[in-house]
Scaffold this motif. Sequence first.
Motif, mmCIF file in Angstrom:
data_model
loop_
_atom_site.group_PDB
_atom_site.id
_atom_site.type_symbol
_atom_site.label_atom_id
_atom_site.label_comp_id
_atom_site.label_asym_id
_atom_site.label_seq_id
_atom_site.Cartn_x
_atom_site.Cartn_y
_atom_site.Cartn_z
ATOM 1 N N TYR A 184 4.463 3.808 8.222
ATOM 2 C CA TYR A 184 4.200 2.468 7.694
ATOM 3 C C TYR A 184 5.462 1.611 7.737
ATOM 4 O O TYR A 184 5.397 0.406 7.995
ATOM 5 C CB TYR A 184 3.678 2.560 6.261
ATOM 6 N N VAL A 231 -5.550 -3.472 5.070
ATOM 7 C CA VAL A 231 -5.077 -2.538 4.040
ATOM 8 C C VAL A 231 -6.161 -1.521 3.694
ATOM 9 O O VAL A 231 -5.881 -0.329 3.520
ATOM 10 C CB VAL A 231 -4.625 -3.306 2.782
ATOM 11 N N ILE A 232 -7.413 -1.956 3.626
ATOM 12 C CA ILE A 232 -8.518 -1.043 3.317
ATOM 13 C C ILE A 232 -8.671 0.010 4.411
ATOM 14 O O ILE A 232 -8.826 1.210 4.131
ATOM 15 C CB ILE A 232 -9.833 -1.825 3.137
ATOM 16 N N PHE A 263 -6.397 1.035 6.459
ATOM 17 C CA PHE A 263 -5.229 1.914 6.342
ATOM 18 C C PHE A 263 -5.448 2.969 5.264
ATOM 19 O O PHE A 263 -5.202 4.166 5.482
ATOM 20 C CB PHE A 263 -3.993 1.071 6.019
ATOM 21 N N LEU A 264 -5.904 2.554 4.099
ATOM 22 C CA LEU A 264 -6.063 3.477 2.972
ATOM 23 C C LEU A 264 -7.154 4.511 3.243
ATOM 24 O O LEU A 264 -6.988 5.701 2.924
ATOM 25 C CB LEU A 264 -6.374 2.702 1.695
ATOM 26 N N ALA A 294 -5.747 6.965 5.679
ATOM 27 C CA ALA A 294 -4.675 7.741 5.055
ATOM 28 C C ALA A 294 -5.222 8.791 4.092
ATOM 29 O O ALA A 294 -4.584 9.830 3.877
ATOM 30 C CB ALA A 294 -3.719 6.809 4.313
ATOM 31 N N ILE A 295 -6.407 8.568 3.540
ATOM 32 C CA ILE A 295 -7.009 9.530 2.612
ATOM 33 C C ILE A 295 -7.814 10.592 3.354
ATOM 34 O O ILE A 295 -7.749 11.787 3.029
ATOM 35 C CB ILE A 295 -7.897 8.799 1.590
#
Length: 439
Positions: free
Chosen positions: A110, A188-189, A191-192, A195-196
């Motif tokens: 990131y 951002v959503i 990405f999250l 990432a999860i």
Amino acid sequence: MLNRVADRFSRVIQRFLPDAFVIAVLLTIIVLAVAIMFNPSEPVQIFQAWGDGFWTYLAFTMQMVLLLLTGMVLASIPFISKGLRSLANFANTPTKAYLLTFIVAAGAYYINWGLAVIVGAIIAREIGKRNKKAHFPLLIAAAYAPTVLYTAGFSSSIGLTIATEGHFLEETMGVIPTSATIFHPSTVIIFLVLAITMPLFIILMAPKKGITSYAPPARSTDFTFDKPKKDSLNPAQKLEYTPILGMLIGAIGVVYTVGVFATGRDLDLNLINLFFLSAGLFFHRSLGQFAQAFKHSVTSISPIVLQFPFYAGIIAVLGGSGLGDAIINGMVSVATPETFNVFSYWAAGFINILAPSGGGQWALQGPLQIPAAIELGVDPAMTAMAVGWGDAWTNLIQPFWALPILSVVGLHIRHIMGYCILLSIWVGVITSVLIFFLY
């Protein structure tokens, strides 16, 4: 079941996948052959396009090389390396090993994907040293997998390019601030969610038997620095190893980059490169130690320097022969305003396999996708990010950007690619759905 599928698939890939340089040459030959079939009356022009394009992206190549090098040199700062080694002690089970490796590498990607190369390599190597029950090839896959996330970070090549004044599509789409691309809530959503879910998928692929534990490579890849004793230094060497010069010039660069950013300049490749170069100089302190770290890092990215011109040639052939236009237009011609960005994502993923360069790919796709997006009433900033996500997605399939981390840890691309290909299927499905609803 997934771990059995991953194990068998990985074994097949290890047997049949050639070296990354061989792949670059094979792709060059295939694209040239298809372009000639596409334009049978213009073989001379196609070969000329390849030769002319071979050196087209030298400036961009230098930017990418510096992005990698400055990030790797920053990560090799002694207190960062020591911190990563201490962090590795928490990974006392295989599950924790894969999870911690992914999380640390994702955070680094990131910030800067050049930084992430060495951060991922160090954390995976140190965990591998301490945890012999962790499958080391999967650890490295976990360290490389977050490359998918870089497009939403501070070193997003497309996001930073269109935020830079004077970019080649400025007349068409204007200068797009990063608040509308990499910092947009939809980005951002995505990405999250990735990432999860990605580390969970990696944990499910972990083999139960046939574990390959860490083995030191034949060539040392530890970032160690020779510091001559002060009483043995001559006047010239004192200049090399005094902390004054490195910290002074580093501080000047950091103050400049922070200052211009604080006064309204958006992030771009040049600004980020200067910041990381300056921070590396400041924290390495002496010019001599910084130069040693820089020299050590260069070895790891030599495959990229060698292969990048071949992919530049491919990009030139795709553009000059009309083959790239046909691929992109063929996909987006059936798109509606609602599905346009999903098709842009798929097209970018396919093109990235042939030309793994976010900036170079944007030079090919941008002039076609952005006018079409504007005509359909689609936000060009979201289309640019869809292309960026597609470029990052198939980095899991295209081995080019994995080469530096593999060089550091002493593995071959075939050791991790089976896991990366399976992971790319998951990423492709999830991201396609998210782009459809969010972009």
